[in-house]
Design a protein around this motif. Structure first.
Motif, PDB file in Angstrom:
ATOM      1  N   GLY A  77     -18.488 -20.936  15.585  1.00 15.54           N
ATOM      2  CA  GLY A  77     -18.073 -20.803  16.965  1.00 15.54           C
ATOM      3  C   GLY A  77     -19.253 -21.052  17.883  1.00 15.54           C
ATOM      4  N   GLU A 131     -13.453 -22.721  18.592  1.00 13.26           N
ATOM      5  CA  GLU A 131     -13.367 -21.471  19.353  1.00 13.26           C
ATOM      6  C   GLU A 131     -13.874 -20.277  18.552  1.00 13.26           C
ATOM      7  N   THR A 132     -13.670 -20.308  17.232  1.00  6.07           N
ATOM      8  CA  THR A 132     -14.104 -19.211  16.367  1.00  6.07           C
ATOM      9  C   THR A 132     -14.809 -19.765  15.138  1.00  6.07           C
ATOM     10  N   ASP A 133     -15.558 -18.897  14.461  1.00  7.95           N
ATOM     11  CA  ASP A 133     -16.207 -19.313  13.218  1.00  7.95           C
ATOM     12  C   ASP A 133     -15.178 -19.750  12.189  1.00  7.95           C
ATOM     13  N   VAL A 134     -14.072 -19.025  12.101  1.00 11.76           N
ATOM     14  CA  VAL A 134     -13.041 -19.329  11.104  1.00 11.76           C
ATOM     15  C   VAL A 134     -12.440 -20.706  11.351  1.00 11.76           C
ATOM     16  N   GLU A 135     -12.123 -21.002  12.613  1.00 13.32           N
ATOM     17  CA  GLU A 135     -11.534 -22.303  12.924  1.00 13.32           C
ATOM     18  C   GLU A 135     -12.534 -23.428  12.701  1.00 13.32           C
ATOM     19  N   CYS A 188     -18.156 -27.407  15.976  1.00 14.60           N
ATOM     20  CA  CYS A 188     -17.942 -26.200  16.762  1.00 14.60           C
ATOM     21  C   CYS A 188     -16.456 -26.052  17.079  1.00 14.60           C
ATOM     22  N   THR A 248     -22.340 -18.687  17.438  1.00 12.97           N
ATOM     23  CA  THR A 248     -22.897 -18.851  16.094  1.00 12.97           C
ATOM     24  C   THR A 248     -23.672 -20.152  15.986  1.00 12.97           C
TER      25      THR A 248
END
Length: 338
Positions: free
Chosen positions: A288, A231-235, A229, A291
């Motif tokens: 994230g 902060e964002t899906d991309v990260e 996990c 998600t």
């Protein structure tokens, strides 16, 4: 929402030592202790450069001493590697030192290659190559003291006397342990993070076959999953590159330390390697907070899991600790007080 727990393999990171991996485990345990996670389990592996701890019972004691709230246990003790009396003694000691906070997870695999398993056991391989059931029965008899009349072990006192074994869970990645733990009336933990089959079948079979026993009055099925996990899906997808490359290497028999993110980003993947990563993508849950919450919630519902146990292979330790923190917040875990 079922409770969340932590599975720690004490991953060795590229560029760091195995000793540092053990310190990282202690730091992670201290971090999650107040986040609302239910358990912190340690695995047993031998002769793998990527995994630092071959002795979960030692790490269980160290982590229980360094934490206040979370239950601590083995995920698991590979029973064919150990004399059942030794397992009984060690976990009764842990239970005496940390009453009500210890779990005993048991596995039947060696946790290593064949040669190392032979070195660990140094005995004749039993007929059929598997004496797990015999060892499990003996371990339970050391707890109950119900060896048959005339059995020489009836004269042995397991110390510390008067202390029960902690709760017992059987671990597995197939339907074998699911069926066995259900029929014996024990807890069950399914290793979805490396299993080659869908988790729903064994998890539901366990619940269907469960019979109440002196070990447990109701079924308790833990689903162990790999999850990352951020902060964002991309990260989160970026952080997962280390784990994906490590998995690719393990499938080739290369158990090197967990690669750094820079190494994973620079790796020249072939089309065949990318296809293999895609095929195994379902075993690694990435995203994230919202998600990942949705993914794990759906998985818990499909498997009727009583608990989700998270293993996170993240090279950067600050990002690893943050991964558990973000998931705890998204899941709504109640933080421990004090």
């Amino acid at each position: 929402m079922p409770p969340l727990s932590v599975l720690d393999l004490s991953f060795v990171n590229a560029g760091a030592s195995a000793g540092q991996a053990l310190q990282d485990s202690l730091a992670l345990a201290r971090h999650v202790d107040g986040l609302g996670y239910t358990r912190y389990w340690l695995a047993e592996h031998h002769a793998l450069p990527s995994v630092a701890s071959p002795a979960p019972e030692i790490m269980v004691g160290q982590i229980a001493a360094a934490t206040r709230h979370i239950r601590v246990g083995s995920g698991g003790i590979m029973l064919p590697n150990h004399a059942p009396l030794m397992v009984a003694e060690r976990f009764k000691m842990l239970e005496a030192l940390f009453p009500g906070r210890i779990d005993l997870g048991l596995g039947r695999a060696p946790g290593t290659d064949g040669i190392t398993a032979q070195a660990l056991r140094r005995r004749e391989v039993p007929r059929g190559g598997d004496d797990f059931l015999d060892r499990l029965q003996e371990l339970l008899l050391w707890d109950t003291g119900e060896f048959p009349e005339g059995h020489p072990f009836r004269a042995v006192t397991v110390m510390p006397a008067g202390v029960p074994l902690p709760p017992v869970f059987l671990l597995g990645s197939s339907d074998y342990s699911a069926n066995l733990s259900g029929r014996l009336g024990m807890g069950f933990a399914f290793a979805q993070h490396f299993a080659g089959i869908d988790a729903a079948g064994p998890m539901l079979d366990y619940r269907r076959l469960f019979r109440p026993s002196r070990w447990a009055g109701r079924p308790h099925a833990i689903l162990a999953v790999a999850a990352i996990c951020a902060e964002t899906d991309v990260e989160a997808e970026r952080l997962a590159m280390s784990a994906r490359l490590s998995t690719l290497r393990r499938e080739r028999g290369d158990y090197a330390p967990l690669p750094s993110l820079a190494e994973a980003e620079a790796y020249p993947y072939s089309e065949m390697e990318r296809a293999r990563i895609d095929r195994g993508a379902a075993r690694l849950h990435v995203g994230g907070p919202e998600t990942l919450r949705a993914k794990l919630s759906a998985l818990a519902q499909a498997t009727q899991a009583d608990e989700i146990m998270i293993v996170s292979a993240i090279h950067d330790q600050a990002a690893r600790r943050r991964s558990y923190e973000l998931l705890a917040e998204a899941w709504g875990l109640p933080r421990a007080e004090g």
